[in-house]
Scaffold this motif. Structure first.
Motif, PDB file in Angstrom:
ATOM      1  N   LEU A 183       2.465  -8.054 -13.846  1.00  0.00           N
ATOM      2  CA  LEU A 183       1.678  -7.527 -13.472  1.00  0.00           C
ATOM      3  C   LEU A 183       1.882  -6.324 -13.728  1.00  0.00           C
ATOM      4  O   LEU A 183       0.902  -5.322 -15.157  1.00  0.00           O
ATOM      5  N   TYR A 184       1.824  -5.351 -13.120  1.00  0.00           N
ATOM      6  CA  TYR A 184       2.247  -3.857 -12.952  1.00  0.00           C
ATOM      7  C   TYR A 184       4.112  -3.434 -13.379  1.00  0.00           C
ATOM      8  O   TYR A 184       4.494  -4.002 -12.292  1.00  0.00           O
ATOM      9  N   LYS A 185       4.278  -2.496 -13.431  1.00  0.00           N
ATOM     10  CA  LYS A 185       5.334  -1.364 -13.840  1.00  0.00           C
ATOM     11  C   LYS A 185       5.384  -0.897 -12.209  1.00  0.00           C
ATOM     12  O   LYS A 185       4.261  -0.605 -11.845  1.00  0.00           O
ATOM     13  N   ALA A 186       6.507  -0.729 -11.417  1.00  0.00           N
ATOM     14  CA  ALA A 186       6.268   0.104 -10.849  1.00  0.00           C
ATOM     15  C   ALA A 186       6.283   1.384 -11.142  1.00  0.00           C
ATOM     16  O   ALA A 186       5.261   2.638 -10.183  1.00  0.00           O
ATOM     17  N   ASN A 187       6.652   2.190 -12.112  1.00  0.00           N
ATOM     18  CA  ASN A 187       5.837   3.679 -12.075  1.00  0.00           C
ATOM     19  C   ASN A 187       4.926   3.352 -12.829  1.00  0.00           C
ATOM     20  O   ASN A 187       4.183   4.337 -13.083  1.00  0.00           O
ATOM     21  N   ASP A 191       0.815  -1.134   0.324  1.00  0.00           N
ATOM     22  CA  ASP A 191       0.299  -0.117  -0.049  1.00  0.00           C
ATOM     23  C   ASP A 191       1.211   1.357   0.014  1.00  0.00           C
ATOM     24  O   ASP A 191       0.440   2.157  -0.536  1.00  0.00           O
ATOM     25  N   LYS A 192       2.311   1.643   0.491  1.00  0.00           N
ATOM     26  CA  LYS A 192       2.677   2.323   0.847  1.00  0.00           C
ATOM     27  C   LYS A 192       4.441   2.563  -0.093  1.00  0.00           C
ATOM     28  O   LYS A 192       5.098   3.141   1.212  1.00  0.00           O
ATOM     29  N   PHE A 193       4.105   1.069  -0.264  1.00  0.00           N
ATOM     30  CA  PHE A 193       5.915   1.112  -0.463  1.00  0.00           C
ATOM     31  C   PHE A 193       5.876   1.419  -1.991  1.00  0.00           C
ATOM     32  O   PHE A 193       4.617   1.296  -2.810  1.00  0.00           O
ATOM     33  N   PHE A 194       7.371   2.098  -2.516  1.00  0.00           N
ATOM     34  CA  PHE A 194       6.581   2.680  -3.734  1.00  0.00           C
ATOM     35  C   PHE A 194       8.494   2.469  -3.754  1.00  0.00           C
ATOM     36  O   PHE A 194       9.365   2.028  -3.395  1.00  0.00           O
ATOM     37  N   SER A 195       8.550   1.970  -5.938  1.00  0.00           N
ATOM     38  CA  SER A 195      10.207   2.216  -5.765  1.00  0.00           C
ATOM     39  C   SER A 195       9.896   2.455  -6.782  1.00  0.00           C
ATOM     40  O   SER A 195       8.576   2.416  -8.424  1.00  0.00           O
ATOM     41  N   GLU A 196      11.684   3.538  -8.144  1.00  0.00           N
ATOM     42  CA  GLU A 196      10.762   4.120  -8.951  1.00  0.00           C
ATOM     43  C   GLU A 196      11.393   3.007  -9.638  1.00  0.00           C
ATOM     44  O   GLU A 196      10.779   3.313 -11.621  1.00  0.00           O
ATOM     45  N   SER A 197      11.657   1.755 -10.394  1.00  0.00           N
ATOM     46  CA  SER A 197      11.755   0.896 -11.102  1.00  0.00           C
ATOM     47  C   SER A 197      11.393  -0.982 -10.401  1.00  0.00           C
ATOM     48  O   SER A 197      11.551  -1.300  -9.235  1.00  0.00           O
ATOM     49  N   GLY A 198      11.200  -1.599 -11.656  1.00  0.00           N
ATOM     50  CA  GLY A 198      10.836  -2.860 -11.256  1.00  0.00           C
ATOM     51  C   GLY A 198       9.405  -3.335 -11.435  1.00  0.00           C
ATOM     52  O   GLY A 198       8.763  -2.398 -12.151  1.00  0.00           O
ATOM     53  N   ASP A 203      13.100  -6.161 -13.767  1.00  0.00           N
ATOM     54  CA  ASP A 203      12.206  -5.679 -15.071  1.00  0.00           C
ATOM     55  C   ASP A 203      12.417  -7.310 -15.499  1.00  0.00           C
ATOM     56  O   ASP A 203      12.559  -7.916 -16.413  1.00  0.00           O
ATOM     57  N   LYS A 204      11.237  -7.996 -15.052  1.00  0.00           N
ATOM     58  CA  LYS A 204      10.991  -8.603 -15.640  1.00  0.00           C
ATOM     59  C   LYS A 204       9.615  -8.780 -16.801  1.00  0.00           C
ATOM     60  O   LYS A 204       9.276  -9.891 -16.943  1.00  0.00           O
ATOM     61  N   THR A 205       9.261  -8.267 -17.390  1.00  0.00           N
ATOM     62  CA  THR A 205       8.131  -7.949 -18.476  1.00  0.00           C
ATOM     63  C   THR A 205       8.507  -8.277 -19.568  1.00  0.00           C
ATOM     64  O   THR A 205       8.147  -8.916 -19.990  1.00  0.00           O
ATOM     65  N   ALA A 206       9.997  -8.797 -19.520  1.00  0.00           N
ATOM     66  CA  ALA A 206      10.330  -9.259 -21.443  1.00  0.00           C
ATOM     67  C   ALA A 206      10.931 -10.554 -21.206  1.00  0.00           C
ATOM     68  O   ALA A 206      10.974 -11.242 -22.303  1.00  0.00           O
TER      69      ALA A 206
END
Length: 147
Positions: free
Chosen positions: A56-60, A38-45, A134-137
């Motif tokens: 499912l979702y990119k950090a940004n 809920d309150k966790f944020f990261s620039e990437s991942g 980044d596991k999207t690829a």
């Protein structure tokens, strides 16, 4: 609807804890403001399905909505499937993992958030894992799972 990851309930129980099974497989909801993301944020991942590890979702994509659950303005293309949900006496749009059908939460439109899509994917933290990589690829298009 049929999903690439076809595990039965016994197989899911073997890999999910009780709370994950309740939410992902039985369409439950975690208490607001209780989830670890809920309150966790990261620039990437990338956020992946806690059941099958599909990206499912990119950090940004994540934004601060104040709703009590992690909120994303968009998903990785093809990663999330939408269904009409008429439970609780109202019509909402349920979102599930496109790989395993695991319940993620609901998506809401037109709430006025200053995001590119004016959508809020309201997702249970229990339905997610986070990876700083980044596991999207890898595996996102091929439907790979950990089964």
């Amino acid at each position: 609807m049929s999903y690439p990851d076809q595990r039965n309930n016994d197989e899911w129980r073997a890999v999910l804890n009780k709370e994950q099974f309740r939410i992902l497989r039985e369409k439950g909801t975690e208490a607001p403001f209780s989830g670890k993301y809920d309150k966790f944020f990261s620039e990437s991942g990338v956020y992946t399905c806690a059941g099958c590890e599909a990206p499912l979702y990119k950090a940004n994509h994540k934004f601060k909505s104040g709703c009590g659950w992690p909120a994303y303005f968009d998903s990785i293309p093809g990663a999330v499937t939408r269904h009409e949900d008429s439970t609780l006496g109202m019509t909402r749009t349920e979102i599930v993992c496109s790989n395993c059908g695991g319940h993620l939460g609901h998506v809401f439109k037109g709430e006025g958030y200053s995001t590119p899509t004016d959508e809020r994917h309201c997702v249970n933290s229990v339905s997610l894992n986070f990876s700083p990589e980044d596991k999207t690829a890898e595996g996102a298009k091929s439907g790979e799972s950990k089964a």
